[in-house]
Design a protein around this motif. Structure first.
Motif, mmCIF file in Angstrom:
data_model
loop_
_atom_site.group_PDB
_atom_site.id
_atom_site.type_symbol
_atom_site.label_atom_id
_atom_site.label_comp_id
_atom_site.label_asym_id
_atom_site.label_seq_id
_atom_site.Cartn_x
_atom_site.Cartn_y
_atom_site.Cartn_z
ATOM 1 N N GLU A 65 0.808 -1.289 0.059
ATOM 2 C CA GLU A 65 0.023 0.009 -0.147
ATOM 3 C C GLU A 65 0.730 1.358 0.088
ATOM 4 O O GLU A 65 0.541 2.136 -0.845
ATOM 5 C CB GLU A 65 -0.923 -0.121 1.219
ATOM 6 C CG GLU A 65 -2.150 -0.999 1.055
ATOM 7 C CD GLU A 65 -2.720 -1.162 2.421
ATOM 8 O OE1 GLU A 65 -4.071 -1.610 2.519
ATOM 9 O OE2 GLU A 65 -2.607 -0.628 3.364
ATOM 10 N N LEU A 66 2.076 1.231 0.687
ATOM 11 C CA LEU A 66 2.846 2.277 0.667
ATOM 12 C C LEU A 66 3.352 2.553 -0.637
ATOM 13 O O LEU A 66 3.419 3.782 -1.097
ATOM 14 C CB LEU A 66 3.755 2.089 1.782
ATOM 15 C CG LEU A 66 3.723 2.744 3.151
ATOM 16 C CD1 LEU A 66 4.850 2.273 4.168
ATOM 17 C CD2 LEU A 66 3.384 4.164 3.225
ATOM 18 N N MET A 67 4.163 1.667 -0.942
ATOM 19 C CA MET A 67 4.739 1.746 -2.400
ATOM 20 C C MET A 67 3.467 2.293 -3.420
ATOM 21 O O MET A 67 3.887 3.006 -4.346
ATOM 22 C CB MET A 67 5.258 0.404 -2.927
ATOM 23 C CG MET A 67 6.481 -0.148 -2.117
ATOM 24 S SD MET A 67 6.924 -1.720 -2.376
ATOM 25 C CE MET A 67 7.922 -1.386 -4.133
ATOM 26 N N GLU A 68 2.477 1.650 -3.438
ATOM 27 C CA GLU A 68 1.422 2.034 -4.345
ATOM 28 C C GLU A 68 0.932 3.508 -4.311
ATOM 29 O O GLU A 68 0.640 4.093 -5.449
ATOM 30 C CB GLU A 68 0.085 0.949 -4.377
ATOM 31 C CG GLU A 68 0.310 -0.465 -4.883
ATOM 32 C CD GLU A 68 -0.662 -1.367 -4.413
ATOM 33 O OE1 GLU A 68 -1.709 -0.771 -4.016
ATOM 34 O OE2 GLU A 68 -0.395 -2.352 -4.384
ATOM 35 N N SER A 69 0.869 4.081 -3.225
ATOM 36 C CA SER A 69 0.572 5.377 -2.677
ATOM 37 C C SER A 69 1.560 6.287 -3.650
ATOM 38 O O SER A 69 1.120 7.420 -3.801
ATOM 39 C CB SER A 69 0.436 5.718 -1.389
ATOM 40 O OG SER A 69 1.753 5.570 -0.844
ATOM 41 N N TRP A 70 2.829 6.066 -3.680
ATOM 42 C CA TRP A 70 3.764 6.808 -4.280
ATOM 43 C C TRP A 70 3.838 6.787 -5.955
ATOM 44 O O TRP A 70 4.132 7.635 -6.397
ATOM 45 C CB TRP A 70 5.420 6.425 -3.878
ATOM 46 C CG TRP A 70 5.418 6.387 -2.376
ATOM 47 C CD1 TRP A 70 4.903 7.160 -1.360
ATOM 48 C CD2 TRP A 70 6.289 5.504 -1.712
ATOM 49 N NE1 TRP A 70 5.001 6.700 -0.209
ATOM 50 C CE2 TRP A 70 6.232 5.751 -0.381
ATOM 51 C CE3 TRP A 70 7.360 4.755 -2.060
ATOM 52 C CZ2 TRP A 70 6.942 5.225 0.588
ATOM 53 C CZ3 TRP A 70 8.120 3.856 -1.023
ATOM 54 C CH2 TRP A 70 7.925 4.455 0.312
ATOM 55 N N MET A 71 3.206 5.576 -6.447
ATOM 56 C CA MET A 71 3.164 5.427 -7.890
ATOM 57 C C MET A 71 2.781 6.528 -8.723
ATOM 58 O O MET A 71 3.409 7.100 -9.753
ATOM 59 C CB MET A 71 2.522 4.093 -8.304
ATOM 60 C CG MET A 71 3.222 2.868 -7.840
ATOM 61 S SD MET A 71 4.893 2.918 -8.450
ATOM 62 C CE MET A 71 5.080 2.575 -10.036
ATOM 63 N N PRO A 72 1.832 7.263 -8.512
ATOM 64 C CA PRO A 72 1.414 8.472 -9.083
ATOM 65 C C PRO A 72 2.336 9.512 -9.240
ATOM 66 O O PRO A 72 2.120 10.564 -10.298
ATOM 67 C CB PRO A 72 0.079 9.154 -8.627
ATOM 68 C CG PRO A 72 -0.509 7.928 -7.830
ATOM 69 C CD PRO A 72 0.566 7.098 -7.352
ATOM 70 N N TYR A 73 3.500 9.561 -8.398
ATOM 71 C CA TYR A 73 4.208 10.551 -8.255
ATOM 72 C C TYR A 73 5.628 10.422 -8.361
ATOM 73 O O TYR A 73 6.432 11.341 -8.701
ATOM 74 C CB TYR A 73 4.209 11.356 -6.760
ATOM 75 C CG TYR A 73 2.657 11.491 -6.304
ATOM 76 C CD1 TYR A 73 2.216 12.825 -6.810
ATOM 77 C CD2 TYR A 73 2.106 10.764 -5.443
ATOM 78 C CE1 TYR A 73 0.811 12.963 -6.256
ATOM 79 C CE2 TYR A 73 0.678 10.761 -4.866
ATOM 80 C CZ TYR A 73 0.147 12.106 -5.467
ATOM 81 O OH TYR A 73 -1.196 12.306 -5.187
ATOM 82 N N VAL A 74 5.857 9.079 -9.066
ATOM 83 C CA VAL A 74 7.310 8.877 -9.340
ATOM 84 C C VAL A 74 7.487 9.011 -10.931
ATOM 85 O O VAL A 74 6.726 8.946 -11.538
ATOM 86 C CB VAL A 74 7.578 7.163 -9.056
ATOM 87 C CG1 VAL A 74 7.533 6.823 -7.477
ATOM 88 C CG2 VAL A 74 6.907 6.427 -9.806
ATOM 89 N N HIS A 75 8.967 9.457 -10.839
ATOM 90 C CA HIS A 75 9.405 9.848 -12.362
ATOM 91 C C HIS A 75 8.988 8.514 -13.228
ATOM 92 O O HIS A 75 9.212 7.341 -12.848
ATOM 93 C CB HIS A 75 10.822 9.797 -12.214
ATOM 94 C CG HIS A 75 11.419 10.520 -13.441
ATOM 95 N ND1 HIS A 75 11.735 9.751 -14.554
ATOM 96 C CD2 HIS A 75 11.808 11.810 -13.911
ATOM 97 C CE1 HIS A 75 12.059 10.467 -15.655
ATOM 98 N NE2 HIS A 75 12.266 11.808 -15.155
ATOM 99 N N GLN A 76 8.669 8.787 -14.277
ATOM 100 C CA GLN A 76 8.145 7.555 -15.184
ATOM 101 C C GLN A 76 9.223 6.630 -15.669
ATOM 102 O O GLN A 76 8.997 5.495 -16.028
ATOM 103 C CB GLN A 76 7.757 8.409 -16.732
ATOM 104 C CG GLN A 76 8.574 8.951 -17.305
ATOM 105 C CD GLN A 76 8.032 9.664 -18.893
ATOM 106 O OE1 GLN A 76 6.888 9.554 -19.031
ATOM 107 N NE2 GLN A 76 9.008 10.391 -19.447
#
Length: 392
Positions: A195-206
């Motif tokens: 859940e933590l990792m998934e919460s960051w995905m919209p904001y990580v560099h492509q």
């Protein structure tokens, strides 16, 4: 007389060993040490038995130790070095670096290079945005949402590093490295990490999905696209002025506990192949490279990332690296160790693909992912009775 060595193709991996070989030749004029280097991906996955046939000195990642011992690929250093020297190495280990190469009561490598997942950031970009490095996992998401347009957070997500981040989060959330103890990961711990990792995905560099730590730090140090990385293996080279156009700063990982615990340690150990015909000379070289004086001077000065704790505490080493070592030492001290049983490397790679696919597609559901991971690690262990004692 010639010795052959294998390391990995980065300034941190090759340059200090080339310098060490020149220094050793002054002590042993008749000995030439030739070094080859392979990519980071090969370093993490390449079968050790193929290297042991060709090379005398091998820079080794500690998860390979179980396979190396099982196949008798390395020489135990206890038979080649003074007990007092090995005791000093253990006493001055940075975190579990020394212990990670201790297996079945023997020492199989010297921790000449120490690392763990730490945080990385561009201080100049954070200052302009009025932001500070994250201290908690909630802070990571807040920072990611607040960064100016055109700047993002990074997270290396090639399979083995997707796995690394997952492992670190699980170890911190539970204050325990379950797989390293031969135990199943509790479902709720694994789900929380995902859940933590998934919460960051919209904001990580492509490009995060396709980059390892070296590639990501190269991008961070040569553009203004990535301002912060919550979890990445630290490379002190990027904290040194002039290494890349922009200096990258490093600090302890975020934590919701009293200390930055759980980080999956990395680093590299210097080992001697069981096929080495000049084992005593190879041991003498390893002794020199791992010594405190060499670690905090020539080894560091030529781009190395020392493993000896005295080097991590050295004022000059820290001055020249933007306090990289001082600012990440707590993370190393409280780090967690991966399993090392024979067959582990295959599990690590397969697990990384499963975790990465979940991050990309949100499939399968989190519970299924954790159950599959636990089943995979049980199968990879097989019937090896040694695994439950491998943390010794």
């Amino acid at each position: 007389m010639q010795l052959k060595g294998m390391t990995w193709s980065h300034e941190r991996g090759l340059n200090p060993l080339l310098a060490a070989s020149e220094a050793f030749r002054k002590l042993e004029p008749d000995v030439e040490i030739q070094w080859d280097a392979r990519s980071l991906a090969d370093f993490e996955l390449y079968p050790l038995e193929l290297l042991a046939e060709t090379y005398d000195l091998i820079m080794i990642d500690h998860p390979h130790i179980g396979t190396a011992v099982d196949k008798e690929l390395l020489l135990p250093l206890n038979d080649l070095m003074e007990a007092s020297f090995l005791q000093d190495q253990e006493l001055h280990s940075t975190g579990q670096s020394y212990a990670s190469y201790t297996y079945e009561g023997k020492q199989w490598a010297l921790p000449v290079d120490a690392a763990a997942q730490v945080s990385a950031y561009r201080q100049d970009l954070l200052d302009k945005a009025g932001l500070e490095p994250a201290r908690s996992w909630e802070d990571v998401l807040t920072l990611a949402r607040t960064l100016p347009k055109g700047q993002q957070i990074g997270l290396p997500l090639v399979p083995v590093h997707a796995y690394s981040t997952f492992f670190t989060l699980c170890a911190q959330l539970s204050n325990r490295a379950y797989w390293s103890e031969g135990l199943d990961l509790p479902l709720e711990v694994g789900i929380q990490a995902l859940e933590l990792m998934e919460s960051w995905m919209p904001y990580v560099h492509q490009e995060s999905l396709y980059q390892d730590p070296i590639q990501m730090l190269d991008r961070m140090g040569s553009s203004e696209e990535i301002a912060y990385i919550p979890l990445i293996y630290g490379y002190s080279n990027y904290a040194r002025a002039g290494f890349r156009p922009f200096v990258t700063s490093f600090g302890n990982i975020p934590s919701d506990r009293s200390n930055p615990c759980g980080s999956m340690i990395g680093g590299v150990g210097l080992a001697i192949s069981s096929q080495c015909q000049y084992a005593e000379l190879a041991a003498k070289f390893a002794d020199m490279v791992a010594s405190a004086d060499f670690q905090r001077t020539s080894f560091f000065q030529h781009g190395g990332q020392p493993g000896h704790r005295m080097a991590w505490l050295d004022p000059e080493v820290n001055r020249l690296s933007g306090d990289f070592f001082k600012n990440t030492l707590d993370t190393l001290t409280h780090g967690s160790m991966r399993p090392r049983y024979p067959g582990y490397i295959d599990f690590q790679e397969q697990a990384g693909h499963l975790i990465r696919n979940r991050l990309i597609s949100a499939m399968p559901d989190r519970s299924t992912v954790i159950q599959a991971l636990n089943e995979m690690q049980r199968q990879s262990r097989g019937n090896d009775a040694r695994v439950r004692g491998e943390m010794r």
